[in-house]
Design an enzyme around this catalytic site. Structure first.
Site, PDB file in Angstrom:
ATOM      1  N   TYR A  36      -4.035  43.254 -21.047  1.00 28.58           N
ATOM      2  CA  TYR A  36      -3.164  43.035 -20.257  1.00 28.58           C
ATOM      3  C   TYR A  36      -2.419  43.736 -19.612  1.00 28.58           C
ATOM      4  CZ  TYR A  36       0.726  44.421 -23.601  1.00 28.58           C
ATOM      5  OH  TYR A  36       1.503  45.324 -24.333  1.00 28.58           O
ATOM      6  N   LYS A 149      -4.971  48.384 -24.217  1.00 24.70           N
ATOM      7  CA  LYS A 149      -3.760  47.787 -24.043  1.00 24.70           C
ATOM      8  C   LYS A 149      -3.920  46.504 -24.187  1.00 24.70           C
ATOM      9  CE  LYS A 149       0.378  47.172 -21.274  1.00 24.70           C
ATOM     10  NZ  LYS A 149       1.187  47.505 -22.087  1.00 24.70           N
ATOM     11  N   GLU A 181       4.039  55.796 -31.599  1.00 21.72           N
ATOM     12  CA  GLU A 181       5.207  55.423 -30.501  1.00 21.72           C
ATOM     13  C   GLU A 181       6.387  54.294 -30.977  1.00 21.72           C
ATOM     14  OE1 GLU A 181       2.246  53.332 -27.858  1.00 21.72           O
ATOM     15  OE2 GLU A 181       1.916  51.935 -29.376  1.00 21.72           O
ATOM     16  N   LEU A 205      -0.403  54.137 -26.314  1.00 24.95           N
ATOM     17  CA  LEU A 205      -0.748  53.813 -25.416  1.00 24.95           C
ATOM     18  C   LEU A 205      -0.789  54.992 -24.558  1.00 24.95           C
ATOM     19  CD1 LEU A 205      -1.472  51.317 -23.765  1.00 24.95           C
ATOM     20  CD2 LEU A 205       0.816  50.809 -24.106  1.00 24.95           C
TER      21      LEU A 205
HETATM   22  C1  LIG Z   1       2.818  49.853 -27.622  1.00 25.20           C
HETATM   23  C2  LIG Z   1       3.393  50.134 -26.315  1.00 25.20           C
HETATM   24  N1  LIG Z   1       3.799  51.423 -25.749  1.00 25.20           N
HETATM   25  C3  LIG Z   1       4.166  52.251 -25.021  1.00 25.20           C
HETATM   26  C4  LIG Z   1       4.318  51.268 -23.608  1.00 25.20           C
HETATM   27  C5  LIG Z   1       5.258  52.006 -22.667  1.00 25.20           C
HETATM   28  O1  LIG Z   1       3.509  51.871 -22.016  1.00 25.20           O
HETATM   29  P1  LIG Z   1       4.551  51.637 -20.330  1.00 25.20           P
HETATM   30  O2  LIG Z   1       5.209  52.393 -19.842  1.00 25.20           O
HETATM   31  O3  LIG Z   1       2.964  51.820 -19.373  1.00 25.20           O
HETATM   32  O4  LIG Z   1       5.506  50.881 -19.668  1.00 25.20           O
HETATM   33  C6  LIG Z   1       4.369  49.518 -24.032  1.00 25.20           C
HETATM   34  C7  LIG Z   1       4.515  48.827 -23.337  1.00 25.20           C
HETATM   35  O5  LIG Z   1       4.388  47.627 -23.259  1.00 25.20           O
HETATM   36  C8  LIG Z   1       3.883  49.173 -25.786  1.00 25.20           C
HETATM   37  O6  LIG Z   1       3.289  48.046 -25.900  1.00 25.20           O
END
Ligand SMILES: Cc1ncc(COP(=O)(O)O)c(C=O)c1O
Length: 281
Positions: A36, A149, A181, A205
């Site tokens: 996603y 993701k 994270e 991520l």
């Molecule tokens: C586990 C995780 N890490 C980091 C992020 C941040 O990613 P982004 O900056 O692309 O939204 C998300 C965003 O949903 C996430 O679910």
């Protein structure tokens, strides 16, 4: 009054989201076999669309989901269909429908592609941005490919729910004594003017906001150091903040009931400004 029933695009067909029925043998439903993306819409435009599409392609590739064509036009249509000024787009691509078998080897499946968009009637995280959030630290008990993701977010849901049950807003994952994270965000800290964030690995991520801020801080002459962060560093930091597409940048005020630094928020505020200024362009 404007009709607030959300319209989605499912396999290139326009549907009302609340009427959409998906097959029970979709592998997303059976195995969480789907990837996603979440995009932020500012002033009717998807922000950092190319970056999100590049990450989606990487996720599809890593999951060996084949046969997905360019979905940019459908993303733009979903924004227009729902007349979104400020809001978000959710994209989910599953491997497809098949009888329940773990292996997908040699199966020619057709991915199911859902694109839905939602307006923000008020700013989704303004209050959090103003007040900051409290977090707990939580064992990172997720699988070994958190860099993809996927919709497999059960561990993230458990950790965030645990935080809520303890009266905190969110959880920061710790793996082998190091920060990975947040439950749905990346983590940055500031110590003596140096901004640090954990390096990319299979345990985090590659956040689109994370990379945006690394580039933006670098352009400001304050490069971000991508280095492993020991859990203890969180408690010695002057500032800690989390970033995501929806949250933008949010200051963390307490970790495991201990205040972060002396409450300083200079860099977190700058991070937010860098994002918002660019989104106005
Ligand atoms: C586990 C995780 N890490 C980091 C992020 C941040 O990613 P982004 O900056 O692309 O939204 C998300 C965003 O949903 C996430 O679910």
């Amino acid at each position: 009054m404007k009709d607030l029933r959300l319209k989605a695009i499912y396999n290139q067909t326009q549907v009302f989201l609340d009427e959409l029925m998906v097959p029970a043998n979709d592998r997303a439903y059976l195995f969480g076999d789907a990837v996603y993306e979440v995009l932020r819409v500012y002033h009717t435009k998807p922000f950092l669309l190319a970056e999100h599409m590049a990450r989606l392609a990487r996720s599809l590739d890593a999951m060996e989901i084949k046969g997905v064509s360019d979905i940019r036009a459908d993303i733009l249509s979903s924004i227009a269909l729902n007349e979104i000024e400020e809001g978000m787009v959710y994209v989910q691509i599953s491997r497809g429908n098949a009888p329940r078998n773990h292996s997908f080897y040699n199966q020619a499946l057709t991915p199911n592609i859902l694109i839905s968009a939602k307006p923000f009637l008020t700013h989704p995280t303004l209050k959090e941005a103003e007040c900051g959030i409290t977090v707990i630290t939580h064992e990172d008990f997720r699988w070994g490919r958190c860099d993809i993701k996927t919709v497999n977010l059960l561990a993230n849901c458990l950790a965030q729910s645990k935080a809520h049950s303890l009266g905190a807003d969110d959880a920061i994952f710790i793996r082998d004594g190091h920060v990975t994270e947040g439950s749905s965000s990346n983590v940055f800290l500031v110590k003596d003017g140096t901004i640090k964030t954990p390096p990319l690995s299979r345990h985090i991520l590659p956040g689109i906001r994370r990379q945006f801020l690394i580039n933006a801080f670098c352009a400001e002459g304050n490069p971000v150091i991508e280095q492993p962060i020991h859990e203890e560093e969180l408690f010695l930091a002057d500032e800690v903040f989390i970033t995501s597409t929806i949250k933008e940048a949010i200051s963390v005020t307490m970790i495991d009931n201990k205040p972060v630094g002396s409450g300083e928020r200079t860099i977190a505020t700058l991070a937010r400004k860098l994002i918002v200024d660019r989104a106005q362009l």
